[in-house]
Write an enzyme that holds these catalytic residues in place. Structure first.
Site, PDB file in Angstrom:
ATOM      1  N   GLN A  71      -2.959  -4.101   2.795  1.00  0.00           N
ATOM      2  CA  GLN A  71      -2.869  -3.605   4.163  1.00  0.00           C
ATOM      3  C   GLN A  71      -3.389  -2.170   4.292  1.00  0.00           C
ATOM      4  OE1 GLN A  71       1.505  -5.282   4.756  1.00  0.00           O
ATOM      5  NE2 GLN A  71       0.665  -4.532   6.674  1.00  0.00           N
ATOM      6  N   HIS A  72      -3.627  -1.787   5.530  1.00  0.00           N
ATOM      7  CA  HIS A  72      -3.810  -0.391   5.968  1.00  0.00           C
ATOM      8  C   HIS A  72      -5.164   0.243   5.649  1.00  0.00           C
ATOM      9  CE1 HIS A  72       0.462  -0.458   6.736  1.00  0.00           C
ATOM     10  NE2 HIS A  72       0.792  -0.418   5.472  1.00  0.00           N
ATOM     11  N   ASP A 229      -1.396  -8.539   2.777  1.00  0.00           N
ATOM     12  CA  ASP A 229      -0.832  -9.088   1.546  1.00  0.00           C
ATOM     13  C   ASP A 229       0.644  -9.437   1.661  1.00  0.00           C
ATOM     14  OD1 ASP A 229      -0.089  -6.401   1.682  1.00  0.00           O
ATOM     15  OD2 ASP A 229      -0.855  -5.889  -0.303  1.00  0.00           O
TER      16      ASP A 229
END
Length: 461
Positions: A71-72, A229
């Protein structure tokens, strides 16, 4: 047999599993490494995906594919679709100052929690965009579109610029409560409004794998939306409402499947969406499995010997406490922190005590994350690479004060992505029910003194 493929493009590697769409049975798999670092050229992910697919026997017979990924991460593209600069990953903490500024500019943590379900910290994409605007204005001006790692890989495979609600909920500019982008917050952070991926629903198609992508295909391979994830892991492990999952991977997470959105003004709990149309309140730590790896490296031992050492030391490690903030920390929000040892004496200066303290410190850290969710779950599921440690499994119930359940080892993120791909083919309101195997139950007498001692020293530095 109908086959589906699931991808886990994680921080450290790319894993591909090929499974039977009906039963979930594993048919074949492959893996390829990613480069180290907190900023990475996305082309490295693409190279690793193609290599992992090749090692998994390619897409022969595969009818659907889904990508789960870390992520991110901030992926900036110019007007031609070229990558503007290396992607800043979730564990890059250089935007910590930008995060603090953004929280203050909007009027405090509560305003952010109400707006997007989470209070941004350095991990979040929105803070990385502010950092880019302030420190690399030339790169910011070239940025025409912004996406996340799973979005970028799906786009490379199929040509559609899309994401899903789970991964979008970790950007800091998409609201799980309203199901829409907060482009006003994006403009505040970045000073502009670059193009963003279309947010798909859990069963929406994301196109098809193109021959032009350079991945050999012999038939039609449909693309599912993909996801982050943690959302994929929830699917892969078969998490249900009432479960809390504690994952010990590169990062540590504690999350639960919930029926409604959440908003924690304290900022500990991120109010994410999941990959099924529900929600995924989650607490994330920067430090997890690598704490164990680092301790084993210091002791000069392998995994099995490290576990043996930890299990020969007494509970509480004789008062030796390891605070595992080795890479800074996200929960609590201490991006500049380092790890520390407390209570080191002649008696505790043994390999066994040091190993035990590392395991207990990691588990206390994750137990704090678990507590922040404020839940009394029916089951606590322990997953991730760190959960393969026998010492972690046996000590966890003593630290958590309750039994823990360890599912059969698996590539949970890739498995969840594959399950989403099967859902795209099957349709229906819920993903297909796959047999995930019986989880093993671990019990131990609670030892509350371990967490009490940890609480005494965790803020001392």
């Amino acid at each position: 047999m109908t086959l589906v493929a699931g991808v886990d493009s994680s921080t450290q590697s790319c894993k591909v599993v090929i499974r039977d769409a009906r039963t979930g049975a594993l048919v074949r798999q492959g893996r390829a490494a990613h480069p180290e670092g907190t900023e990475v050229d996305p082309e490295a992910w693409w190279t690793a995906l193609r290599e992992a697919l090749d090692r998994a026997g390619g897409l022969e017979g595969v009818e659907s594919l889904s990508v789960g990924a870390q992520q991110h991460g901030m992926v900036c593209l110019d007007s031609s679709g070229a990558v503007v600069r290396k992607a800043l990953l979730w564990n890059d903490t250089r935007s910590a100052g930008a995060a603090a500024d953004l929280v203050e500019e909007l009027g405090g943590p509560r305003r952010w929690a109400e707006a997007v379900g989470s209070v941004p910290v350095a991990s979040f994409t929105v803070t990385k965009l502010r950092w880019l605007a302030e420190h690399e204005p030339g790169s910011a001006r070239r940025t025409a579109r912004v996406c996340l790692p799973h979005d970028w890989l799906t786009w490379r495979l199929g040509g559609e610029f899309v994401t899903d609600r789970g991964d979008a909920s970790g950007t800091g500019y998409w609201s799980p409560a309203t199901g829409s982008y907060r482009t006003d917050l994006l403009r505040v952070a970045f000073g502009a409004e670059p193009g963003l991926p279309t947010v798909l629903g859990p069963r929406d198609p994301a196109g098809e794998v193109r021959a032009a992508a350079g991945v050999p295909v012999t038939g039609t391979v449909r693309l599912a939306p993909g996801t982050g994830d943690n959302m994929a892991a929830a699917l892969g492990v078969g998490a249900e409402p009432g479960d809390v999952v504690v994952s010990i991977g590169t990062s540590g997470t504690a999350f639960a499947v919930a029926g409604g959105p959440s908003a924690d003004p304290g900022g500990l709990v991120a109010g994410f969406a999941d990959a099924t149309g529900r929600f995924l309140p989650l607490v994330c730590t920067l430090n997890a499995a690598r704490v164990l790896q680092a301790a084993a490296q210091v002791l000069g031992v392998g995994t099995d010997e490290f576990d043996r050492l930890a299990l020969t030391a007494p509970a509480g490690a004789g008062g030796l406490v390891h605070v595992p903030y080795l890479e800074g920390e996200r929960t609590p929000n201490l991006p500049g922190a380092t790890g520390s040892l407390h209570g080191l004496t002649l008696a505790t200066s043994t390999p066994a005590h040091l190993a035990r303290a590392a395991v207990e410190g990691l588990l206390c850290h994750l137990a704090d994350a678990f507590d922040a969710l404020g839940l009394d779950p029916a089951r606590v599921l322990l997953i991730g690479g760190g959960a393969r440690s026998e010492a972690v499994r046996r000590i966890a119930p003593a630290v958590f004060g309750r039994p823990v359940f360890v599912p059969e080892p698996g590539e949970y993120v890739a498995d969840g992505a594959a399950r989403q791909a099967a859902w795209l083919l099957a349709g229906g309101d819920e993903p297909p029910a796959w047999e995930t195997g019986a989880a093993r139950r671990y019990e131990a007498d609670p030892v509350p003194e371990i967490r009490a001692r940890y609480a005494e020293v965790r803020g001392l530095g």
